[in-house]
Design an enzyme around this catalytic site. Structure first.
Site, PDB file in Angstrom:
ATOM      1  N   GLY A  18       4.828   0.254  -3.982  1.00  0.00           N
ATOM      2  CA  GLY A  18       4.001   1.393  -4.708  1.00  0.00           C
ATOM      3  C   GLY A  18       3.814   2.561  -4.100  1.00  0.00           C
ATOM      4  O   GLY A  18       3.460   3.807  -4.185  1.00  0.00           O
ATOM      5  N   GLY A  19       4.306   2.309  -2.719  1.00  0.00           N
ATOM      6  CA  GLY A  19       3.910   3.532  -1.438  1.00  0.00           C
ATOM      7  C   GLY A  19       5.399   4.671  -1.628  1.00  0.00           C
ATOM      8  O   GLY A  19       5.816   4.203  -2.228  1.00  0.00           O
ATOM      9  N   GLN A  20       5.019   5.431  -1.209  1.00  0.00           N
ATOM     10  CA  GLN A  20       6.141   6.225  -0.699  1.00  0.00           C
ATOM     11  C   GLN A  20       7.215   5.905   0.523  1.00  0.00           C
ATOM     12  O   GLN A  20       8.105   6.346  -0.211  1.00  0.00           O
ATOM     13  CB  GLN A  20       5.558   7.557   0.264  1.00  0.00           C
ATOM     14  CG  GLN A  20       4.275   8.310  -0.316  1.00  0.00           C
ATOM     15  CD  GLN A  20       4.194   9.808   0.474  1.00  0.00           C
ATOM     16  OE1 GLN A  20       4.777  10.387  -0.322  1.00  0.00           O
ATOM     17  NE2 GLN A  20       2.906  10.253   1.074  1.00  0.00           N
ATOM     18  N   ARG A  97      -5.578   4.934   8.878  1.00  0.00           N
ATOM     19  CA  ARG A  97      -6.810   5.750   9.017  1.00  0.00           C
ATOM     20  C   ARG A  97      -7.728   6.561   8.522  1.00  0.00           C
ATOM     21  O   ARG A  97      -6.807   7.420   8.613  1.00  0.00           O
ATOM     22  CB  ARG A  97      -6.569   5.882  10.715  1.00  0.00           C
ATOM     23  CG  ARG A  97      -7.887   6.275  11.467  1.00  0.00           C
ATOM     24  CD  ARG A  97      -8.298   7.158  12.906  1.00  0.00           C
ATOM     25  NE  ARG A  97      -6.484   6.742  13.844  1.00  0.00           N
ATOM     26  CZ  ARG A  97      -7.051   6.582  14.995  1.00  0.00           C
ATOM     27  NH1 ARG A  97      -8.411   5.695  15.197  1.00  0.00           N
ATOM     28  NH2 ARG A  97      -5.879   6.605  16.091  1.00  0.00           N
ATOM     29  N   ASN A 136       1.787   0.529  10.488  1.00  0.00           N
ATOM     30  CA  ASN A 136       1.023   1.327  11.353  1.00  0.00           C
ATOM     31  C   ASN A 136      -0.364   0.660  11.727  1.00  0.00           C
ATOM     32  O   ASN A 136      -1.007   0.564  11.034  1.00  0.00           O
ATOM     33  CB  ASN A 136       0.324   2.745  12.170  1.00  0.00           C
ATOM     34  CG  ASN A 136       2.255   3.442  11.584  1.00  0.00           C
ATOM     35  OD1 ASN A 136       2.455   3.025  12.844  1.00  0.00           O
ATOM     36  ND2 ASN A 136       2.028   4.613  11.731  1.00  0.00           N
ATOM     37  N   ASP A 164      11.902   6.615  15.883  1.00  0.00           N
ATOM     38  CA  ASP A 164      11.205   7.364  17.457  1.00  0.00           C
ATOM     39  C   ASP A 164      13.136   6.930  17.700  1.00  0.00           C
ATOM     40  O   ASP A 164      13.225   8.573  18.209  1.00  0.00           O
ATOM     41  CB  ASP A 164      10.560   6.538  17.859  1.00  0.00           C
ATOM     42  CG  ASP A 164       9.877   5.661  17.334  1.00  0.00           C
ATOM     43  OD1 ASP A 164       8.775   7.208  17.147  1.00  0.00           O
ATOM     44  OD2 ASP A 164       9.281   5.039  17.177  1.00  0.00           O
ATOM     45  N   ARG A 167      14.929  10.170  16.165  1.00  0.00           N
ATOM     46  CA  ARG A 167      14.057  11.170  16.200  1.00  0.00           C
ATOM     47  C   ARG A 167      14.839  11.088  17.815  1.00  0.00           C
ATOM     48  O   ARG A 167      15.483  12.604  18.027  1.00  0.00           O
ATOM     49  CB  ARG A 167      13.114  11.195  16.431  1.00  0.00           C
ATOM     50  CG  ARG A 167      12.579  11.192  15.037  1.00  0.00           C
ATOM     51  CD  ARG A 167      10.591  11.020  15.243  1.00  0.00           C
ATOM     52  NE  ARG A 167       9.870  10.747  13.583  1.00  0.00           N
ATOM     53  CZ  ARG A 167       8.902  10.345  13.628  1.00  0.00           C
ATOM     54  NH1 ARG A 167       8.415   9.775  14.053  1.00  0.00           N
ATOM     55  NH2 ARG A 167       8.254  10.952  12.841  1.00  0.00           N
ATOM     56  N   HIS A 192       4.797   2.357  19.224  1.00  0.00           N
ATOM     57  CA  HIS A 192       5.502   3.149  18.297  1.00  0.00           C
ATOM     58  C   HIS A 192       4.149   4.607  18.171  1.00  0.00           C
ATOM     59  O   HIS A 192       3.512   3.766  16.780  1.00  0.00           O
ATOM     60  CB  HIS A 192       5.695   2.503  17.271  1.00  0.00           C
ATOM     61  CG  HIS A 192       5.471   3.970  15.948  1.00  0.00           C
ATOM     62  ND1 HIS A 192       6.696   4.903  15.869  1.00  0.00           N
ATOM     63  CD2 HIS A 192       4.984   3.785  14.777  1.00  0.00           C
ATOM     64  CE1 HIS A 192       6.487   5.823  14.688  1.00  0.00           C
ATOM     65  NE2 HIS A 192       5.233   5.388  13.798  1.00  0.00           N
TER      66      HIS A 192
HETATM   67  N1  LIG Z   1       6.664   2.820  12.093  1.00  0.00           N
HETATM   68  C1  LIG Z   1       7.372   3.409  11.828  1.00  0.00           C
HETATM   69  O1  LIG Z   1       8.170   4.509  12.294  1.00  0.00           O
HETATM   70  C2  LIG Z   1       6.008   4.377  10.645  1.00  0.00           C
HETATM   71  C3  LIG Z   1       6.803   5.769  10.445  1.00  0.00           C
HETATM   72  C4  LIG Z   1       6.091   6.398   8.573  1.00  0.00           C
HETATM   73  C5  LIG Z   1       4.859   5.652   8.608  1.00  0.00           C
HETATM   74  N2  LIG Z   1       4.840   4.375   9.146  1.00  0.00           N
HETATM   75  C6  LIG Z   1       3.149   3.513   8.168  1.00  0.00           C
HETATM   76  O2  LIG Z   1       3.790   3.259   6.849  1.00  0.00           O
HETATM   77  C7  LIG Z   1       2.502   2.608   6.801  1.00  0.00           C
HETATM   78  C8  LIG Z   1       3.523   3.292   4.777  1.00  0.00           C
HETATM   79  O3  LIG Z   1       3.189   4.377   4.938  1.00  0.00           O
HETATM   80  P1  LIG Z   1       3.591   5.212   3.723  1.00  0.00           P
HETATM   81  O4  LIG Z   1       3.587   6.338   3.487  1.00  0.00           O
HETATM   82  O5  LIG Z   1       4.770   4.473   2.473  1.00  0.00           O
HETATM   83  O6  LIG Z   1       1.827   4.956   2.901  1.00  0.00           O
HETATM   84  P2  LIG Z   1       1.279   4.502   1.125  1.00  0.00           P
HETATM   85  O7  LIG Z   1       0.253   5.146   1.200  1.00  0.00           O
HETATM   86  O8  LIG Z   1       2.016   5.195   0.290  1.00  0.00           O
HETATM   87  O9  LIG Z   1       1.561   3.603   0.720  1.00  0.00           O
HETATM   88  C9  LIG Z   1       1.705   2.219   1.342  1.00  0.00           C
HETATM   89  C10 LIG Z   1       1.172   0.811   0.412  1.00  0.00           C
HETATM   90  O10 LIG Z   1       1.240   0.393   0.360  1.00  0.00           O
HETATM   91  C11 LIG Z   1       0.054  -0.368  -0.093  1.00  0.00           C
HETATM   92  N3  LIG Z   1      -0.674  -2.177   0.086  1.00  0.00           N
HETATM   93  C12 LIG Z   1      -1.980  -1.460   1.354  1.00  0.00           C
HETATM   94  N4  LIG Z   1      -2.187  -2.938   1.374  1.00  0.00           N
HETATM   95  C13 LIG Z   1      -1.629  -4.027   0.921  1.00  0.00           C
HETATM   96  C14 LIG Z   1      -1.300  -5.246   1.633  1.00  0.00           C
HETATM   97  N5  LIG Z   1      -2.392  -5.799   2.124  1.00  0.00           N
HETATM   98  N6  LIG Z   1      -0.321  -5.424   0.204  1.00  0.00           N
HETATM   99  C15 LIG Z   1       0.264  -5.240  -0.206  1.00  0.00           C
HETATM  100  N7  LIG Z   1       0.386  -3.753  -0.291  1.00  0.00           N
HETATM  101  C16 LIG Z   1      -0.462  -3.204  -0.186  1.00  0.00           C
HETATM  102  C17 LIG Z   1      -1.180   0.829  -1.145  1.00  0.00           C
HETATM  103  O11 LIG Z   1      -1.111   0.311  -2.379  1.00  0.00           O
HETATM  104  C18 LIG Z   1       0.415   1.643  -1.001  1.00  0.00           C
HETATM  105  O12 LIG Z   1       0.665   1.342  -2.645  1.00  0.00           O
HETATM  106  C19 LIG Z   1       2.133   3.537   6.519  1.00  0.00           C
HETATM  107  O13 LIG Z   1       0.732   2.364   7.531  1.00  0.00           O
HETATM  108  C20 LIG Z   1       2.641   4.868   7.697  1.00  0.00           C
HETATM  109  O14 LIG Z   1       1.649   5.311   8.795  1.00  0.00           O
HETATM  110  C21 LIG Z   1       5.488   3.847  10.289  1.00  0.00           C
HETATM  111  O1  LIG Z   2       3.032   9.362  13.124  1.00  0.00           O
HETATM  112  C1  LIG Z   2       2.805   8.699  11.740  1.00  0.00           C
HETATM  113  O2  LIG Z   2       1.183   8.411  11.777  1.00  0.00           O
HETATM  114  C2  LIG Z   2       3.748   8.203  11.003  1.00  0.00           C
HETATM  115  C3  LIG Z   2       4.515   7.369  11.288  1.00  0.00           C
HETATM  116  O3  LIG Z   2       4.159   7.191  12.252  1.00  0.00           O
HETATM  117  C4  LIG Z   2       5.768   8.651  12.389  1.00  0.00           C
HETATM  118  O4  LIG Z   2       5.579   8.411  13.097  1.00  0.00           O
HETATM  119  O5  LIG Z   2       5.951   9.827  11.581  1.00  0.00           O
END
Ligand SMILES: NC(=O)c1ccc[n+]([C@@H]2O[C@H](COP(=O)([O-])OP(=O)(O)OC[C@H]3O[C@@H](n4cnc5c(N)ncnc54)[C@H](O)[C@@H]3O)[C@@H](O)[C@H]2O)c1
Ligand SMILES: O=C(O)C[C@H](O)C(=O)O
Length: 349
Positions: A18-20, A97, A136, A164, A167, A192
């Site tokens: 349900g998240g982004q 965080r 993360n 990464d 990018r 990461h």
């Molecule tokens: N590794 C990467 O390259 C990378 C890149 C971008 C973002 N991220 C990480 O990805 C994650 C998600 O980002 P986003 O923008 O979608 O965030 P967001 O807040 O839009 O969505 C996160 C969703 O996770 C749900 N959630 C929380 N705990 C949960 C659980 N225990 N079980 C199931 N769902 C749960 C929340 O309800 C929410 O809908 C963040 O941790 C962000 O830092 C990682």
């Molecule tokens: O850098 C962040 O906190 C978000 C994500 O992990 C990213 O690399 O875009």
């Protein structure tokens, strides 16, 4: 499939659906961008209660997409149901965080998510399950899940450094005024995080050593900082963390794992191209065993029988500059491992 036996759907569970990032990924998974244009997909959306309504909205829109490959969409709030029979798990949902939170608090909060999810994958997922952690801190969340799933082969747990990598490729192509398809041999090493090492030592641009094409001063200086801090740059410019590029990278990671790196659009039609992924170390390149560190990888793709594994690209020469950079990022991963071990989130070895 005309004239052939219909393929069985692959079950894909997306946590945080349900998240982004979930919203950006679901429609491309349903369209075949991740598992190929002939592979039916059953989607499972795993959310916490607060996220269920958004997941329900996405599920309605998935119906409205009329995707021929999409056989079902189910929403779960219980990890056992969410991972039952799952073949591919994208662990996106995590605890971000918030102000005043120390890194140890963040690791503990995520341990409460990834420990139980690892156990549920262990107990309920399909035998061929493959896992990609996006949430993360991705590498250490993947470690927590993996160490709580002792019956699943460790190499099935991976963390996303493809964003990464992409990018690093995109920014190199931009600097060299070249096409993305002309770039090869880039590697992301380590975590990461801002300690990651985007390595151009073996990279080429249209066949020319990348460090000659863009200059070693930039390629081993500002470039590394730019790639490593790109997440923060996106947050500053966009007003929120990367979403579409992160979903795109997650799809690239799974596609290249399952269908193979030679078949990848990213290989530009060449054989032997590699990409980057974070995998449990088996000691390659002097990285301590067990930690989930990014390395150069290839996959031969699934060919029936055992699911394809990521193979580490061996034998690359590591000079003193690269060694110091790799060691610094690996040291951060070891410290994170020690922290989650001290918090009791993974069993001690
Ligand atoms: N590794 C990467 O390259 C990378 C890149 C971008 C973002 N991220 C990480 O990805 C994650 C998600 O980002 P986003 O923008 O979608 O965030 P967001 O807040 O839009 O969505 C996160 C969703 O996770 C749900 N959630 C929380 N705990 C949960 C659980 N225990 N079980 C199931 N769902 C749960 C929340 O309800 C929410 O809908 C963040 O941790 C962000 O830092 C990682
Ligand atoms: O850098 C962040 O906190 C978000 C994500 O992990 C990213 O690399 O875009």
């Amino acid at each position: 499939m005309a004239g052939g036996e219909a393929r069985r759907p692959i079950t894909v569970t997306v946590t945080g659906a349900g998240g982004q990032i979930g919203y950006a990924a679901l429609f491309r998974i349903a369209s075949g961008a991740m598992l190929g244009p002939e592979q039916p997909v059953a989607l499972r959306l795993l959310e916490i209660p607060q996220g269920v309504q958004a997941a329900e909205g996405a599920a309605l829109e998935l119906v409205d997409g009329a995707f021929p490959l999409l056989t079902s969409v189910d929403i779960a709030t219980d990890a056992a149901a969410g991972f039952a029979g799952t073949n591919i798990a994208l662990l996106v949902g995590s605890r971000p965080r918030t102000a005043g939170m120390e890194r140890a608090d963040l690791l503990a909060a995520n341990g409460a998510i990834f420990g139980p999810q690892g156990r549920a994958i262990n107990d309920h997922a399909a035998d061929d399950v493959r896992v990609l952690v996006v949430g993360n801190p991705a590498n250490t969340n993947a470690l927590i899940a993996q160490r709580n799933a002792p019956d699943v082969p460790a190499e099935r747990f991976t963390a996303l450094t493809r964003l990464d990598h992409n990018r690093a490729v995109g920014l190199l192509a931009e600097r060299a005024d070249a096409a993305v398809a002309d770039v090869a041999g880039v590697t992301i090493w380590g975590n990461h995080s801002t300690t990651q090492y985007p390595d151009l030592s073996h990279a080429t641009v249209a066949g020319r050593p990348a460090l000659d094409a863009v200059g070693a001063e930039w390629g081993r200086g500002a470039y590394i900082e730019r790639v490593a801090n790109r997440g923060a740059e996106i947050i500053e410019v966009r007003g929120g963390s990367s979403v579409a590029s992160a979903a795109n990278a997650a799809i690239d990671h799974v596609r290249d794992w399952v269908l193979g790196t030679d078949a990848s659009p990213a290989s530009g039609g060449t054989t032997g191209a590699w990409t980057s992924a974070a995998l449990p170390s088996t000691g390659h390149y002097g990285i301590p065993e067990g930690i989930i560190a990014s390395v150069p990888v290839r996959s031969a793709g699934d060919a029936g029988g055992e699911p394809a594994r990521w193979e580490v690209v061996d034998g690359l020469e590591i000079d003193a500059f690269s060694r110091a950079r790799i060691d610094a990022s690996v040291a951060e991963l070891v410290a994170e491992r020690d922290q989650v071990e001290a918090l009791g989130l993974i069993p001690s070895e």
